[in-house]
Design an enzyme around this catalytic site. Structure first.
Site, mmCIF file in Angstrom:
data_model
loop_
_atom_site.group_PDB
_atom_site.id
_atom_site.type_symbol
_atom_site.label_atom_id
_atom_site.label_comp_id
_atom_site.label_asym_id
_atom_site.label_seq_id
_atom_site.Cartn_x
_atom_site.Cartn_y
_atom_site.Cartn_z
ATOM 1 C CG ASP A 183 -2.261 -0.326 1.010
ATOM 2 O OD1 ASP A 183 -2.597 -0.537 -0.156
ATOM 3 O OD2 ASP A 183 -3.031 -0.392 1.977
ATOM 4 C CE LYS A 205 -7.267 0.998 -1.576
ATOM 5 N NZ LYS A 205 -7.958 0.681 -0.341
ATOM 6 C CG MET A 210 -7.698 8.290 6.060
ATOM 7 S SD MET A 210 -8.730 6.993 5.373
ATOM 8 C CE MET A 210 -9.673 6.509 6.798
HETATM 9 N N1 SAH Z 1 -4.391 1.372 9.110
HETATM 10 C C1 SAH Z 1 -3.748 2.629 9.315
HETATM 11 C C2 SAH Z 1 -4.613 3.810 8.959
HETATM 12 C C3 SAH Z 1 -5.046 3.855 7.527
HETATM 13 S S1 SAH Z 1 -5.886 5.305 7.140
HETATM 14 C C4 SAH Z 1 -3.248 2.742 10.736
HETATM 15 O O1 SAH Z 1 -3.631 1.960 11.581
HETATM 16 O O2 SAH Z 1 -2.422 3.623 10.969
HETATM 17 C C5 SAH Z 1 -4.600 6.348 6.530
HETATM 18 C C6 SAH Z 1 -4.381 7.503 7.475
HETATM 19 O O3 SAH Z 1 -3.496 7.128 8.511
HETATM 20 C C7 SAH Z 1 -3.739 8.694 6.844
HETATM 21 O O4 SAH Z 1 -4.673 9.484 6.143
HETATM 22 C C8 SAH Z 1 -3.202 9.417 8.054
HETATM 23 O O5 SAH Z 1 -4.241 10.088 8.726
HETATM 24 C C9 SAH Z 1 -2.776 8.262 8.934
HETATM 25 N N2 SAH Z 1 -1.344 7.968 8.846
HETATM 26 C C10 SAH Z 1 -0.802 6.772 8.550
HETATM 27 N N3 SAH Z 1 0.548 6.848 8.612
HETATM 28 C C11 SAH Z 1 0.846 8.107 8.953
HETATM 29 C C12 SAH Z 1 2.051 8.810 9.204
HETATM 30 N N4 SAH Z 1 3.224 8.217 9.113
HETATM 31 N N5 SAH Z 1 1.984 10.109 9.549
HETATM 32 C C13 SAH Z 1 0.809 10.733 9.662
HETATM 33 N N6 SAH Z 1 -0.354 10.117 9.453
HETATM 34 C C14 SAH Z 1 -0.354 8.831 9.126
#
Ligand code: SAH
Length: 799
Positions: free
Chosen positions: A157, A179, A290
Site C-alpha cells: 500500500d 491508493k 484521513m
Molecule cells: N491502518 C492505518 C490507517 C489507515 S488510514 C493505521 O492503523 O495507521 C490512513 C491515514 O493514517 C492517513 O490518512 C493518516 O491520517 C494516517 N497515517 C498513517 N501513517 C501516517 C504517518 N506516518 N503520519 C501521519 N499520518 C499517518
C-alpha cells in the site's frame, strides 16, 4: 535482527520446494556466495509461474523481478547427492525443509562438521494481512518481518513501509496497489480479486498495510472475502498511526487527569451533528485520520456541537519521516494552520487537552537543557510510494532544489511552529492536486549513472513509474595505480596550468591521493599552479579544496575551457588536465599542438554498465513505446545507449521510437549532442540543472501527453497508462492503454480493426484486438466507454 553479515561468505542452500526462492534471493541480496542443491529448473519454474500469474491478472512485474530469472540461471547448482560433500566448504548451511526429517538430517550433518546451520521453515500457502506500522522500520513487528521474509508475493500500500521490501522481501513479486488520497488507484474489489487469485495459487501472499490492518485498513472486508473463497488468511496486527503518530510529536493520547479516553475518527465522512455532540460530551482526546480533505467541515461541526474554541489541537504530518512536521494551535485556528502550512496527507489531527502536554514537555526539557530531538531512527526511514520517497530533505543541492516537495521544510528536523496565522487564508490549498499525482500514469526511462537515484526519486515522488538503466557505470579509481602514477608525476614536476573539468572528479582525485598518503604533497605541489575551471561546479570544488581559480570556461564544454587555456598561453608550459569520463581527444590535440607538455589525470572512468540486461529492458520498453520520456544527463551515457542499440541490432527501432513517440530530454546541449547527431530532437531546460530538467519533463507530459475526450461517461483523460474516468484513477496494462489511446484520439469516430492494427506497436491480430477490447471493458466496468460498431470497428461512447 535481519541478516548476519554474509557478504562474500559461501552459503549452501538445501531443501525442497517453492519457498527456497525468497530465501535464496535474500541470501544473494545479503551478498552471500550461494550454492543451491537441485537444478535451476524448479526455481526458474516458480519464478515463471508467478510471472505468468501476474500477467494473467494484468499486472506488470518490476524490472528487478523480470531480471531475477537470469540471476537464477547464473547460480551454481549442485546435484543433491553431492550436497553433503559441499557442507564443509560452506560458512553457513541454510535449509528450507519439507519436513522435520529433512531438517534433522541437515542439522546433524552440520553439527558433525562444525558448520553453522539455520532452518527457514516455509510459511504455508495463503494470505497474511500484515500491519506495517506508521512507516518507521523499527515499528514493524517481528510477525510482520517474518511474513515479509517468507512471502512469495507482496501487495503493498501507499502508506505501508514499502522501502523495507527491498531488504526484507527482495525475492518476492511485489504488486503496488497503493491508493492516492481520493483516487482509488486500484479499486478495493480488484484488490480483493487479486488476493483471492494469488491466495488460491499455492503461494504465500503478504498484504502489507500501513498501521494496523483493522484500523481503517479494510482488513475486515479482505479477511471475509478470502474466507468466503476458502483462502487461508492470518492477521498480523501492526502499530496504528492513531496512537504512534501523536506520540512522534510528544503527544500522549491519554494521560491521567487530563484525558481518560480517546476516539479515533475517520475524516472520510464527517459524522452527523448528534454524533459529534456525543463525542464532545465524552470529553476525551479526538484523533482524526484521513482528515486533510475534510478538516473544515469536521471542525465546524465540532464547534457547533460545543467544542470550546480554545481547545488545544495539533496536526502531525508524515509522522516518523525525516520531513515530519508538527503544528499546534487551537480548535479555532487548526483549519487555517493546516491551510497556511499546506499540510498534506498523511497527517493525523489531535484535538484535546493532551496537546498541551507537548508544550509542557518542551518547557520541562528546555529547563533541564535536554533537546527534544526526534529519536534517532534505528534504520533509514521507510515512507511512502513504492518505498522510494526521498529519505531526507537535508543536504539536497541546488540541483534538485525544485525537485523537492513543496511545503517541506528545508531542514530535516521536525518543524515546530506557534499558532500564529495571517487573517485571511486560501483554503483552496486543500483542493490543489497533490504533487504526487503530477506524473501518475507516466513512465520515465533514466539513463544516468551518477545521481540516478535522486532523479528517480524526484519522478517517483510525483507518481511516475521509473525504469533506470545506467548505460554506463563510473568506477572510482581510488587505489588505482595509474591514477597514483599520474599524481606522482604532478608532485614531482608541478604543472604551470591545471584544467579542472568536473568538481566530482577533482574531489575524487584529492580523496584518492589522500588515501594513498600523497594528499599533502599534492596540495603543496599545486600551490603555484594556475587553475582554470570548466563551469561553476568545478569552481566550487576548487574553492572547497582551498584553492582559487584564474579563469572559467565560457560555457560548460571542454572546448571552451581549452579556449581559456590557449588564451593564457600554453606553449612550453606543463599543463595538467583532469579528465571526466570520456577523453576528448580533439581538445587534447589542440593543447599539444599549441606546445603544451600535457599530463592527464583520470580520477574516474566510464565502463560498461554492471547490469547490461537493465539496458536491454529499457531499450525494449522504449521500442514498445512503454516509456513516455527518456532522460539523459551525460553525453557518454547518450552515446553509450546508441552504441549498445547498434550492437544489439536495435538501432533503427530505437531511433524510430526516440524520434517519434518517446520524448527525449537532455540536461544540456553537451549531453544532447550525440542525440542531435542521430537526428533526435531532445527537449532541454533553460538552466542546465537536474531540477530544471525534471520540471521540463513534468510540463511536457502535462501539456502534450494527456489525451482527453467528452463521452457519455463524462470527461475521460488518458495519461500514460492511467485512465481518469468518473472521478476514479485506473491503471491499465500498457497494451490496453495504447489501444484506448487510439480510440480517445479518434474522439468518438469509428476506428476500424485495421487501423487499430496499424496504430499499435505490436501489430496485433483481429482476434487479439477483440480479446484486448473485452479485457479493457472488464477493467473499466461499470463504465460503458467502448462501443462496438457492428461490421466496422469500435468507438468511444459519444455524447
Ligand atoms: N491502518 C492505518 C490507517 C489507515 S488510514 C493505521 O492503523 O495507521 C490512513 C491515514 O493514517 C492517513 O490518512 C493518516 O491520517 C494516517 N497515517 C498513517 N501513517 C501516517 C504517518 N506516518 N503520519 C501521519 N499520518 C499517518
Amino acid at each position: 535482527m535481519i541478516e548476519p553479515d554474509l557478504s562474500g561468505r559461501s552459503v549452501l542452500l538445501v531443501g525442497t520446494g517453492r519457498s527456497r526462492l525468497p530465501v535464496l534471493v535474500r541470501l544473494l541480496t545479503a551478498g552471500a556466495e550461494v550454492t543451491v542443491t537441485g537444478c535451476a529448473d524448479d526455481l526458474v519454474a516458480v519464478h515463471q509461474d508467478l510471472s505468468l500469474l501476474a500477467a494473467q491478472n494484468g499486472l506488470t512485474p518490476s524490472t528487478e523481478w523480470a531480471l531475477l530469472a537470469n540471476r537464477l540461471l547464473d547460480l551454481t547448482y549442485l546435484e543433491p547427492f553431492a550436497a553433503v560433500t559441499a557442507v564443509p566448504k560452506a560458512a553457513l548451511v541454510v535449509c528450507v525443509p519439507r519436513d522435520d526429517e529433512e531438517e534433522t538430517f541437515w542439522a546433524d550433518q552440520c553439527r558433525r562438521l562444525g558448520v553453522l546451520f539455520r532452518a527457514e521453515r516455509p510459511l504455508p500457502a495463503g494470505v497474511a494481512l500484515v500491519g506495517g506500522g506508521p512507516g518507521a522500520r523499527d515499528l514493524l513487528t517481528l510477525g510482520a518481518v517474518a511474513e515479509l521474509r517468507g512471502a512469495d508475493v507482496v501487495f503493498a500500500d501507499r502508506l505501508g513501509p514499502a522501502a523495507v521490501l527491498a531488504e526484507l522481501a527482495p525475492g518476492a513479486l511485489v504488486v503496488d496497489v497503493g491508493k492516492d488520497p481520493g483516487h482509488h488507484r486500484v479499486p478495493q474489489e480488484r484488490i480483493e480479486e487479486l488476493l483471492v487469485a494469488f491466495g488460491q495459487s499455492g503461494y504465500r501472499v503478504a498484504r502489507l498495510k500501513g498501521g494496523d490492518p483493522y484500523v481503517f485498513g479494510r482488513g475486515g472486508e479482505e479477511r471475509r472475502t478470502l474466507l468466503e473463497n476458502v483462502v487461508p488468511v492470518t492477521v498480523r496486527p501492526g502499530i496504528s498511526s492513531a496512537i504512534s503518530v501523536p506520540a512522534a510529536a510528544d503527544i500522549p493520547v491519554t494521560c491521567r487527569q487530563v484525558s481518560t479516553s480517546f476516539t479515533v475518527l475517520s475524516g472520510h465522512q464527517v459524522p452527523e451533528d448528534s454524533v459529534l455532540e456525543g463525542l464532545v460530551k465524552v470529553g476525551g482526546t479526538l484523533v482524526v485520520l484521513m482528515g486533510v480533505g475534510t478538516l473544515p467541515p469536521l471542525l465546524a461541526g465540532l464547534r457547533r456541537a460545543g467544542l470550546p474554541a480554545d481547545m488545544p489541537a495539533a496536526v502531525v504530518e508524515n509522522g516518523y519521516a525525516s520531513d515530519q512536521r508538527v503544528f499546534t494551535g487551537t480548535a479555532a485556528n487548526l483549519v487555517e494552520l493546516a491551510a497556511v502550512h499546506k499540510v498534506r496527507s498523511p497527517a493525523v489531527f489531535v484535538i484535546g487537552e493532551v496537546v498541551r502536554l507537548r508544550d509542557e514537555l518542551l518547557e520541562v526539557a528546555t529547563a533541564a537543557r535536554i533537546r527534544l530531538d526526534p529519536e534517532p531512527p534505528l534504520a533509514p526511514e521507510v515512507h511512502g510510494g513504492s518505498g522510494v520517497r526521498s529519505t531526507s530533505t537535508r543536504g539536497t543541492s541546488a540541483d534538485t532544489g525544485d525537485a523537492e516537495a513543496p511545503g517541506t521544510s528545508a531542514d530535516s528536523s521536525p518543524e515546530v511552529v506557534a499558532a500564529t496565522v495571517p487573517d485571511s487564508v486560501d483554503l483552496s490549498a486543500f483542493e490543489t492536486p497533490e504533487m504526487h499525482t503530477e506524473l501518475s500514469g507516466f513512465t520515465i526511462g533514466i539513463t544516468a549513472s551518477r545521481r540516478a537515484t535522486d532523479q528517480a526519486n524526484a519522478f517517483l515522488r510525483r507518481g511516475a513509474q521509473v525504469i533506470t538503466a545506467p548505460t554506463l557505470a563510473i568506477t572510482p579509481t581510488e587505489g588505482d595505480t595509474e591514477l597514483l602514477t599520474e599524481t606522482a608525476l604532478v608532485i614531482e614536476n608541478p604543472p604551470d596550468l591545471l584544467l579542472v573539468t568536473t568538481g566530482h572528479g577533482l574531489n575524487g582525485w584529492f580523496e584518492a591521493a589522500e588515501a594513498a598518503g600523497m594528499g599533502e604533497d599534492l596540495r603543496s605541489a599545486l600551490t603555484g599552479t594556475t587553475i582554470l575551471v570548466r563551469g561553476a561546479k568545478a569552481r566550487g570544488a576548487v574553492r572547497a579544496q582551498g584553492f582559487s581559480d584564474a579563469g572559467i570556461s565560457a560555457d560548460d564544454s571542454t572546448t571552451s575551457l581549452v579556449d581559456v587555456a590557449l588564451a593564457h598561453g600554453v606553449g612550453g608550459k606543463r599543463v595538467a588536465i583532469q579528465q571526466h569520463g570520456v577523453v576528448d581527444h580533439a581538445q587534447m590535440a589542440r593543447l599539444v599542438a599549441a606546445g603544451a607538455d600535457l599530463v592527464t589525470i583520470r580520477p574516474y572512468r566510464w565502463v560498461k554498465p554492471e547490469d547490461p540486461k537493465a539496458v536491454s529492458t529499457l531499450m525494449a520498453s522504449v521500442i514498445r513505446h512503454h516509456v513516455d520520456v527518456l532522460t539523459f544527463t551525460s553525453a557518454p551515457a547518450a552515446e553509450a545507449l546508441l552504441t549498445t542499440a547498434k550492437e544489439e541490432g536495435l538501432y533503427e527501432l530505437l531511433l524510430e521510437a526516440m524520434r517519434t513517440e518517446v520524448t527525449c530530454v537532455a540536461v544540456g546541449p553537451v549531453t544532447a549532442a550525440p542525440l542531435v547527431a542521430a537526428g533526435i530532437e531532445p527537449l532541454m531546460p533553460e538552466r542546465h540543472r537536474l531540477g530544471s530538467m525534471i520540471r521540463v519533463v513534468v510540463d511536457h507530459l502535462n501539456d502534450h501527453a494527456i489525451d482527453q475526450a467528452q463521452t457519455r461517461c463524462g470527461a475521460v483523460a488518458l495519461r500514460g497508462v492511467e485512465l481518469l474516468i468518473g472521478g476514479e484513477r485506473l491503471t491499465l496494462p500498457p497494451h490496453l492503454a495504447d489501444l484506448l489511446r487510439v480510440l480517445v484520439q479518434a474522439d468518438g469516430d469509428v476506428v476500424t480493426r485495421a487501423s487499430l492494427r496499424r496504430a499499435l506497436p505490436a501489430g496485433p491480430s483481429d482476434h487479439a484486438i477483440d480479446m484486448a477490447i473485452s479485457r479493457l471493458r472488464k477493467i473499466i466496468a461499470p463504465h460503458n466507454l467502448v462501443v462496438t460498431v457492428p461490421k466496422r470497428g469500435f468507438k468511444l461512447a459519444s455524447v
